[in-house]
Motif scaffolding. Structure first.
Motif, PDB file in Angstrom:
ATOM      1  N   GLY B 180     -37.677  -9.330  19.942  1.00 33.29           N
ATOM      2  CA  GLY B 180     -37.090 -10.670  20.091  1.00 33.29           C
ATOM      3  C   GLY B 180     -35.721 -10.665  20.749  1.00 33.29           C
ATOM      4  O   GLY B 180     -35.187 -11.708  21.077  1.00 33.29           O
ATOM      5  N   PRO B 289     -29.872 -12.132  18.095  1.00 30.12           N
ATOM      6  CA  PRO B 289     -29.857 -13.191  19.125  1.00 30.12           C
ATOM      7  C   PRO B 289     -28.451 -13.794  19.228  1.00 30.12           C
ATOM      8  O   PRO B 289     -27.848 -14.130  18.210  1.00 30.12           O
ATOM      9  CB  PRO B 289     -30.862 -14.222  18.582  1.00 30.12           C
ATOM     10  CG  PRO B 289     -31.751 -13.432  17.676  1.00 30.12           C
ATOM     11  CD  PRO B 289     -30.872 -12.392  17.053  1.00 30.12           C
ATOM     12  N   GLU B 360     -41.323 -16.270  29.035  1.00 28.84           N
ATOM     13  CA  GLU B 360     -40.761 -16.287  27.672  1.00 28.84           C
ATOM     14  C   GLU B 360     -40.698 -17.714  27.142  1.00 28.84           C
ATOM     15  O   GLU B 360     -41.010 -17.968  25.971  1.00 28.84           O
ATOM     16  CB  GLU B 360     -39.347 -15.691  27.664  1.00 28.84           C
ATOM     17  CG  GLU B 360     -39.284 -14.187  27.890  1.00 28.84           C
ATOM     18  CD  GLU B 360     -40.053 -13.414  26.845  1.00 28.84           C
ATOM     19  OE1 GLU B 360     -39.875 -13.713  25.648  1.00 28.84           O
ATOM     20  OE2 GLU B 360     -40.865 -12.539  27.230  1.00 28.84           O
ATOM     21  N   VAL B 364     -42.816 -19.684  23.913  1.00 29.94           N
ATOM     22  CA  VAL B 364     -42.156 -20.391  22.803  1.00 29.94           C
ATOM     23  C   VAL B 364     -42.645 -21.840  22.678  1.00 29.94           C
ATOM     24  O   VAL B 364     -42.876 -22.329  21.577  1.00 29.94           O
ATOM     25  CB  VAL B 364     -40.612 -20.371  22.978  1.00 29.94           C
ATOM     26  CG1 VAL B 364     -39.928 -21.232  21.915  1.00 29.94           C
ATOM     27  CG2 VAL B 364     -40.089 -18.946  22.923  1.00 29.94           C
ATOM     28  N   ALA B 452     -35.646 -17.656  25.662  1.00 27.26           N
ATOM     29  CA  ALA B 452     -36.464 -17.915  24.471  1.00 27.26           C
ATOM     30  C   ALA B 452     -35.669 -18.712  23.443  1.00 27.26           C
ATOM     31  O   ALA B 452     -36.191 -19.639  22.809  1.00 27.26           O
ATOM     32  CB  ALA B 452     -36.939 -16.594  23.872  1.00 27.26           C
ATOM     33  N   MET B 453     -34.402 -18.378  23.278  1.00 23.33           N
ATOM     34  CA  MET B 453     -33.539 -19.103  22.332  1.00 23.33           C
ATOM     35  C   MET B 453     -33.346 -20.558  22.785  1.00 23.33           C
ATOM     36  O   MET B 453     -33.331 -21.474  21.957  1.00 23.33           O
ATOM     37  CB  MET B 453     -32.182 -18.412  22.217  1.00 23.33           C
ATOM     38  CG  MET B 453     -32.180 -17.161  21.369  1.00 23.33           C
ATOM     39  SD  MET B 453     -32.255 -17.541  19.598  1.00 23.33           S
ATOM     40  CE  MET B 453     -30.593 -18.209  19.355  1.00 23.33           C
ATOM     41  N   ALA B 456     -36.614 -22.419  22.114  1.00 26.83           N
ATOM     42  CA  ALA B 456     -36.779 -22.684  20.677  1.00 26.83           C
ATOM     43  C   ALA B 456     -35.839 -23.792  20.225  1.00 26.83           C
ATOM     44  O   ALA B 456     -36.192 -24.623  19.375  1.00 26.83           O
ATOM     45  CB  ALA B 456     -36.527 -21.397  19.882  1.00 26.83           C
ATOM     46  N   ASP B 465     -33.183 -19.049  14.934  1.00 29.16           N
ATOM     47  CA  ASP B 465     -33.300 -17.608  15.156  1.00 29.16           C
ATOM     48  C   ASP B 465     -34.677 -17.337  15.757  1.00 29.16           C
ATOM     49  O   ASP B 465     -35.697 -17.522  15.099  1.00 29.16           O
ATOM     50  CB  ASP B 465     -33.123 -16.885  13.814  1.00 29.16           C
ATOM     51  CG  ASP B 465     -33.112 -15.379  13.985  1.00 29.16           C
ATOM     52  OD1 ASP B 465     -33.568 -14.875  15.044  1.00 29.16           O
ATOM     53  OD2 ASP B 465     -32.644 -14.690  13.057  1.00 29.16           O
ATOM     54  N   ILE B 466     -34.689 -16.895  16.995  1.00 29.55           N
ATOM     55  CA  ILE B 466     -35.951 -16.699  17.723  1.00 29.55           C
ATOM     56  C   ILE B 466     -36.869 -15.691  17.009  1.00 29.55           C
ATOM     57  O   ILE B 466     -38.092 -15.738  17.155  1.00 29.55           O
ATOM     58  CB  ILE B 466     -35.672 -16.272  19.197  1.00 29.55           C
ATOM     59  CG1 ILE B 466     -36.936 -16.290  20.055  1.00 29.55           C
ATOM     60  CG2 ILE B 466     -35.008 -14.902  19.263  1.00 29.55           C
ATOM     61  CD1 ILE B 466     -37.544 -17.643  20.235  1.00 29.55           C
ATOM     62  N   ARG B 467     -36.286 -14.834  16.217  1.00 29.55           N
ATOM     63  CA  ARG B 467     -37.097 -13.833  15.514  1.00 29.55           C
ATOM     64  C   ARG B 467     -37.982 -14.478  14.436  1.00 29.55           C
ATOM     65  O   ARG B 467     -38.902 -13.862  13.938  1.00 29.55           O
ATOM     66  CB  ARG B 467     -36.199 -12.753  14.901  1.00 29.55           C
ATOM     67  CG  ARG B 467     -35.420 -11.958  15.970  1.00 29.55           C
ATOM     68  CD  ARG B 467     -34.375 -11.076  15.334  1.00 29.55           C
ATOM     69  NE  ARG B 467     -33.445 -11.882  14.527  1.00 29.55           N
ATOM     70  CZ  ARG B 467     -32.601 -11.376  13.640  1.00 29.55           C
ATOM     71  NH1 ARG B 467     -32.573 -10.076  13.430  1.00 29.55           N
ATOM     72  NH2 ARG B 467     -31.796 -12.168  12.966  1.00 29.55           N
ATOM     73  N   VAL B 469     -39.510 -17.372  15.041  1.00 29.07           N
ATOM     74  CA  VAL B 469     -40.408 -18.298  15.740  1.00 29.07           C
ATOM     75  C   VAL B 469     -41.678 -17.568  16.155  1.00 29.07           C
ATOM     76  O   VAL B 469     -41.629 -16.463  16.692  1.00 29.07           O
ATOM     77  CB  VAL B 469     -39.704 -18.873  17.006  1.00 29.07           C
ATOM     78  CG1 VAL B 469     -40.669 -19.741  17.811  1.00 29.07           C
ATOM     79  CG2 VAL B 469     -38.471 -19.663  16.606  1.00 29.07           C
TER      80      VAL B 469
END
Lengths: 214, 478
Positions: B180, B289, B360, B364, B452-453, B456, B465-467, B469
């Protein structure tokens, strides 16, 4: 370019660090294709309360009374004083054109960003660094009153009205070009033969860099 | 005698005359765009000089171009001054026989996306462009740097630059990036450690396992933001990833020329005994992130943390800086980053406008909807070819179905020199490179993040927190 030997002028203190070139010359003025006339737009977002653009008459815009360079005592200043990493960010030379057209001949700071630093010298502005304690002293002395300074490039020395002085360092090559008002392109083209010789040899060694773009 | 760094090698092989203090170095590739070239061409003309080597120059308009209604061509420009600048670039290129990917050329795009994808930026080259993010091209083991307009004129007239040699700084990133965590998080983290002036006077070489594991796109992202740490040039050693990326690109050498080029390129690594003047060692596993909270790229924290306390600044000057930044950003110390609500989301730029970035984003947002509180979320491909590729993969449909706008290629809201900008007071999650005051519009508030962030955040309406998602699978893409 005009030769720069020495300059005496008033100091305008800008007590900020990391002043970026977006702040010095906001994006909307980069649309212009001329090389001078940017003085009214330098520090635009900080300097005026009303939004501006190329086609907006600056005389109709209210000045921000809190912006340091708008204070009456600093009008007519030709030496800009700031702190570390002055000129960071975008390579836009318009930032230097703005400062120059605003009337500044010298910028004194704790440190400069690389590209901005080169851009200053390419436009005849002397960008010089002093030690943090010397910068601090200059801020103290210019904080609430007009202060005059003499910057002597020949002697590499900044002298205050009270006689105090600071020596500064500058690479000899830059100093020589400033003192003599030499144009970079002209001096480089004096080495035309050396460039051609290098190019020939470089092309033999690395022909793949010379495939014409089409 | 100790070995040479990658930077030393390229510098040495381009030295025309002089020494480290005052050198003349030869420039192999010059990339130009509309904003910083007009005055340079004018200077050449006024001095009665000519262009030294037109066929080394690649041009494309990017900073000012509208990202909507491209089919209208120049009629699509609302701003007549912007149009004049683009037309001036056309004139200068036509007059001087310079290759330009014009507005309606499928290959048009952001200079730092176009050069690499065309194979115009090659290992071992010296590359310049009148844009500070020219450091991007250093990802190919090239010496690439941003220059001012006077220097653009200098290179046009002489194919050379007057320079002082930089010192060498190595950023060594040990270990692997956690799941991530992207190239963008890595470079924001590095800038956070170095500070905005930490690299001033240096050329930065990025090395270590995490760098070696990055794709070419990721490496370009890392080198792109080198200037945000104060260094003009960032470099990454040549390896198989570089070679695979370049093979078959339109301007990359072909046949026997390719074979001879790669023999040389494979030497474009720092010697094992090379000495760096400064080194920053980072453990990749420490990186979370990243989200910037302030108005400089080094004012950055993990998404899991809070806006920092002023008292934790290193000195009085930094405290004053942070105070100004908090005030501009309308933030208070201690506020959780994840609680920040957003008005706009911008995905694109020379930092994150490549195909991998768009994939990416699609992962998401697939099957989801942009939060109703978001006024606008847009995805702007870095070039016409990136757009074409994304559309071939169906990414545009996924992105538009989620409620994000799908635009034409250009710098867009990264520099806001075109119709795309923030209104005063608007808060934006942006994949670009600068969170300076007014950068994306006067009074606009920018938070820099990874694609990605940003995606999201568009879905949630605030940072997440993208982790945490769940990512969708994209058909045919691994």
């Amino acid at each position: 370019m005009a030769a720069f030997v020495a300059h005496q002028g008033w100091v305008a203190p800008m007590d900020r660090s990391n002043v970026d070139t977006d702040a010095m010359m906001p994006k909307q003025y980069l649309k212009c294709i001329f090389k001078s006339g940017y003085g009214d737009w330098a520090f635009d977002d900080w300097r005026y309360l009303d939004a501006g653009d190329v086609d907006v008459d600056v005389s109709t815009r209210r000045k921000n009374p809190d912006f340091e360079l708008n204070k009456t005592i600093y009008q007519g200043a030709s030496i800009l004083l700031s702190r570390e990493n002055f000129g960071c960010g975008s390579s836009r030379e318009h930032a230097v054109w703005g400062i120059r057209d605003m009337g500044f001949k010298v910028v004194i700071a704790t440190s400069f960003a690389d590209i901005f630093y080169n851009n200053c010298f390419n436009n005849g502005i002397l960008a010089l660094t002093l030690k943090p304690e010397q910068i601090e002293r200059l801020f103290e002395l210019s904080g609430d009153k007009a202060m005059s300074l003499t910057v002597n490039l020949q002697e590499k020395r900044v002298t205050l009205a009270n006689g105090e002085f600071y020596s500064f360092e500058l690479e000899e090559n830059r100093r020589f070009k400033m003192l003599n008002g030499l144009d970079n392109v002209a001096t480089t083209l004096l080495k035309k033969q050396a460039i051609q010789d290098f190019e020939k040899q470089h092309k033999q060694t690395h022909p793949y860099y010379f495939t014409p773009l089409r | 005698m100790s070995g040479q760094t990658l930077y030393d090698k390229i510098w040495q092989s381009h030295l025309v005359s002089g020494d480290d203090e005052a050198a003349l170095i030869y420039i192999d590739r010059h990339i130009i765009h509309e904003v910083t070239s007009a005055q340079a061409f004018e200077g050449i003309e006024l001095a009665g000089r000519s262009i030294w080597r037109s066929d080394s120059i690649l041009a494309t308009p990017d900073h000012q171009v509208p990202t909507t209604e491209r089919e209208k061509g120049k009629a699509g420009f609302v701003d007549k001054l912007a149009l004049l600048q683009v037309t001036t670039l056309d004139d200068n290129c036509d007059k001087n026989n310079i290759v330009q990917f014009k507005l309606n050329d499928q290959r048009q795009g952001i200079v730092h996306v176009v050069g690499p994808e065309q194979g115009a930026s090659l290992p071992g080259m010296t590359i310049v462009c009148g844009d500070s993010h020219s450091s991007t091209h250093g990802a190919f083991a090239a010496l690439a740097q941003g220059i001012g307009t006077s220097e653009v004129e200098h290179v046009l007239a002489s194919q050379c630059l007057q320079q002082q040699k930089c010192k060498n700084l190595r950023v060594l990133v040990n270990g692997c990036l956690p799941l991530g965590i992207t190239a963008k998080d890595l470079i924001l983290y590095i800038i956070g450690k170095l500070g905005t002036a930490g690299g001033t006077g240096y050329a930065i070489e990025y090395a270590g396992e995490a760098i070696e594991n990055l794709s070419m796109e990721g490496r370009l992202t890392v080198c792109n933001m080198t200037i945000e740490a104060g260094a003009r040039s960032g470099l990454i050693a040549y390896d198989q990833v570089t070679e695979n990326y370049l093979h078959g690109r339109p301007y990359a050498p072909k046949g026997a020329m390719w074979d001879s080029a790669i023999q040389y390129w494979r030497t474009l690594v720092s010697d094992a005994d090379a000495v760096f003047d400064k080194e920053l060692i980072i453990d990749a596993k420490d990186i979370l992130p990243q989200v910037t909270w302030g108005t400089k790229p080094d004012q950055v924290v993990a998404v899991t943390s809070q806006v920092p306390e002023i008292s934790s600044a290193k000195d009085a000057v930094q405290q004053a800086d942070w105070q100004k930044a908090l005030s501009y950003m309308s933030l208070n110390s201690g506020t959780a980053i994840s609680s920040l609500s957003l008005d706009q989301v911008f995905i694109g730029s020379c930092t994150n406008g490549r195909i991998e970035d768009i994939r990416e984003v699609a992962k998401v947002v697939k099957g989801k909807k942009v939060a109703s509180t978001i006024k606008r979320a847009m995805v702007v491909p870095g070039s016409g070819l990136v757009k074409q590729q994304a559309e071939a993969e169906g990414l545009d449909k996924i992105i538009m179905a989620a409620g994000l706008e799908w635009r034409f290629a250009g710098c867009s809201m990264c520099n806001a020199m075109n119709p795309d900008s923030l209104a005063s007071g608007e808060r934006c999650a942006s994949t670009s490179n600068r969170n300076f005051e007014g950068r994306q519009g006067q009074g606009g508030r920018t938070h820099l993040v990874s694609p990605a962030m940003a995606a999201a955040a568009a879905i949630a309406g605030h940072f997440v927190d993208i982790r945490q998602v769940e990512l969708a699978q994209l058909e045919g893409i691994h």
